[in-house]
Scaffold this motif. Structure first.
Motif, mmCIF file in Angstrom:
data_model
loop_
_atom_site.group_PDB
_atom_site.id
_atom_site.type_symbol
_atom_site.label_atom_id
_atom_site.label_comp_id
_atom_site.label_asym_id
_atom_site.label_seq_id
_atom_site.Cartn_x
_atom_site.Cartn_y
_atom_site.Cartn_z
ATOM 1 N N PHE A 96 -20.773 -24.295 51.049
ATOM 2 C CA PHE A 96 -20.291 -25.354 50.528
ATOM 3 C C PHE A 96 -21.076 -26.771 50.335
ATOM 4 O O PHE A 96 -21.501 -27.394 49.417
ATOM 5 C CB PHE A 96 -18.786 -25.714 51.089
ATOM 6 C CG PHE A 96 -18.480 -27.037 50.545
ATOM 7 C CD1 PHE A 96 -17.889 -27.170 49.110
ATOM 8 C CD2 PHE A 96 -18.110 -28.017 51.078
ATOM 9 C CE1 PHE A 96 -17.278 -28.272 48.630
ATOM 10 C CE2 PHE A 96 -17.749 -29.382 50.785
ATOM 11 C CZ PHE A 96 -17.159 -29.587 49.368
ATOM 12 N N ILE A 97 -21.911 -27.052 51.582
ATOM 13 C CA ILE A 97 -22.632 -28.044 51.761
ATOM 14 C C ILE A 97 -23.824 -27.629 50.761
ATOM 15 O O ILE A 97 -24.378 -28.699 50.381
ATOM 16 C CB ILE A 97 -22.919 -28.195 53.291
ATOM 17 C CG1 ILE A 97 -21.673 -28.557 53.993
ATOM 18 C CG2 ILE A 97 -24.268 -29.293 53.346
ATOM 19 C CD1 ILE A 97 -22.002 -28.859 55.891
ATOM 20 N N THR A 98 -24.434 -26.660 50.988
ATOM 21 C CA THR A 98 -25.610 -26.421 50.134
ATOM 22 C C THR A 98 -25.246 -26.502 48.477
ATOM 23 O O THR A 98 -25.849 -26.864 47.887
ATOM 24 C CB THR A 98 -26.245 -25.053 50.286
ATOM 25 O OG1 THR A 98 -26.200 -24.766 51.614
ATOM 26 C CG2 THR A 98 -27.362 -24.790 49.610
ATOM 27 N N SER A 99 -24.027 -26.168 48.243
ATOM 28 C CA SER A 99 -23.650 -26.107 46.740
ATOM 29 C C SER A 99 -23.532 -27.481 46.328
ATOM 30 O O SER A 99 -23.528 -27.752 44.995
ATOM 31 C CB SER A 99 -22.356 -25.535 46.537
ATOM 32 O OG SER A 99 -21.075 -26.180 47.065
ATOM 33 N N VAL A 100 -23.180 -28.613 47.083
ATOM 34 C CA VAL A 100 -23.128 -29.995 46.433
ATOM 35 C C VAL A 100 -24.422 -30.823 46.961
ATOM 36 O O VAL A 100 -24.401 -32.071 46.638
ATOM 37 C CB VAL A 100 -22.199 -30.543 47.005
ATOM 38 C CG1 VAL A 100 -20.713 -29.890 46.702
ATOM 39 C CG2 VAL A 100 -21.918 -30.581 48.818
ATOM 40 N N LYS A 101 -25.528 -30.068 47.004
ATOM 41 C CA LYS A 101 -26.710 -30.921 47.195
ATOM 42 C C LYS A 101 -27.700 -30.876 46.078
ATOM 43 O O LYS A 101 -27.310 -29.766 45.232
ATOM 44 C CB LYS A 101 -27.574 -30.268 48.615
ATOM 45 C CG LYS A 101 -27.104 -30.523 49.663
ATOM 46 C CD LYS A 101 -27.934 -29.887 50.893
ATOM 47 C CE LYS A 101 -27.316 -30.205 52.298
ATOM 48 N NZ LYS A 101 -28.259 -29.780 53.523
ATOM 49 N N SER A 102 -28.665 -31.530 45.952
ATOM 50 C CA SER A 102 -29.769 -31.330 44.753
ATOM 51 C C SER A 102 -30.808 -30.606 45.324
ATOM 52 O O SER A 102 -30.834 -30.333 46.620
ATOM 53 C CB SER A 102 -30.020 -33.139 44.652
ATOM 54 O OG SER A 102 -30.733 -33.725 45.601
ATOM 55 N N GLN A 103 -31.539 -30.210 44.660
ATOM 56 C CA GLN A 103 -33.046 -29.252 44.875
ATOM 57 C C GLN A 103 -33.683 -30.426 45.788
ATOM 58 O O GLN A 103 -34.307 -29.672 46.898
ATOM 59 C CB GLN A 103 -33.758 -29.177 43.546
ATOM 60 C CG GLN A 103 -33.277 -28.269 42.794
ATOM 61 C CD GLN A 103 -33.247 -26.726 43.141
ATOM 62 O OE1 GLN A 103 -33.187 -26.358 44.593
ATOM 63 N NE2 GLN A 103 -33.512 -25.777 42.201
#
Length: 305
Positions: A59-66
């Motif tokens: 989840f944390i990765t899914s709401v990050k930018s590249q």
């Protein structure tokens, strides 16, 4: 006429000490009995952490930018919450088509498979006919056949039937491989139902069909709900047969959609994780809806009486 007055009992210091000691011993025993419960809670918390941590990371990765994925630590919160990753992943990965295909297959196959399995298990557990046990053994052996062995013949069969790259061509082998273990499980559950209920229903004029629908199936609701969840999850996540029988993206199911998305956009980790999270939401919803019945089905037969 005189009445005798009984003297009040005298409580000595020794008696008070013994009473206090007894209460202390009882309290210590109660505390000792709580240790297994404490151990179970610790095990439950550890198991929950083991299962939740990977989803939290996704989840944390899914709401990050590249840029955040490249520059921040894996567990660091994003500098800006990119909720648009979900809409972009759904649009780029065509998740609505894959999700609809998986949902149609699961909604048709799972109830139909359970109905066929329940009818077969009822016949094996309640009706008397020749070669009954042999037939049950053959059905049980069907649970031991690995899917990978049948992929080649399955491809040739569906090609000859002109069912390749169709939902029907995928549901038929799903039914064939799923019904066997469901029959085996429901057979044991039906055999545990007292036959006195059958006799009472037959006295009231019930035939086999009415006995099946109005007596056996309502009592088997916990087992059916547990099998519904397990079969829905396995159907939703099935990959080898779908990969063998489906050839175009408009017929892809969710597992093939994830693979296709990963092949084309595997470097875009935020959208890839967003795609995976969206793909597991239907399974989570089904589990939450049937959780109470699932627990009852898992414990069915554990208490005798």
């Amino acid at each position: 006429m005189s009445t005798a007055i009984e003297p009040a009992p005298v409580v000595t210091d020794a008696g008070q000490r013994r009473s206090s000691a007894d209460r202390g011993t009882a309290a210590r025993r109660e505390r000792r009995r709580d240790w297994p419960l404490i151990g179970l809670w610790i095990a439950l918390v550890v198991a929950a952490i083991i299962w939740i941590v990977p989803f939290l990371f996704m989840f944390i990765t899914s709401v990050k930018s590249q840029a955040d994925v490249a520059n921040l630590a894996p567990w660091a919160l994003p500098t800006h919450w990119e909720w648009g990753n979900y809409t972009d992943a759904a649009q780029v990965g065509n998740i609505w088509v894959s999700g609809a295909n998986s949902l149609v297959i699961a909604v048709i196959k799972v109830p139909l498979g359970l109905l066929l399995a329940a009818m077969a298990a009822f016949a094996l557990s309640r009706l008397k006919f020749r070669w009954q046990q042999l037939l049950l053994g053959v059905i049980a052996l069907g649970t031991l056949i690995p899917v990978q062995v049948a992929l080649g013949p399955l491809f040739s069969t569906m090609l000859s039937l002109n069912l390749l790259n169709t939902k029907v061509g995928l549901m038929l082998p799903y039914l064939a491989f799923g019904v066997s273990y469901q029959v085996f499980i429901l057979y044991g559950f039906f055999k545990a139902i007292p036959e006195e209920l059958d006799e009472a229903a037959r006295i009231d004029g019930a035939g086999n069909w009415r006995l099946f629908w109005q007596v056996i199936l309502p009592l088997a609701k916990p087992a059916l709900a547990a099998l519904f969840i397990l079969d829905f999850v396995s159907t939703w996540n099935e990959y080898p047969m779908a990969l063998t029988l489906l050839q175009t993206t408009d017929q892809f199911t969710i597992p093939l959609g994830i693979t296709n998305f990963q092949t084309q956009y595997g470097s875009n980790y935020p959208q890839l994780n967003a795609y995976i999270i969206m793909s597991i939401l239907p399974v989570l919803i089904v589990y939450l809806l049937f959780q109470r019945y699932f627990v009852q089905g898992a414990l069915a037969g554990a208490v005798k009486g």
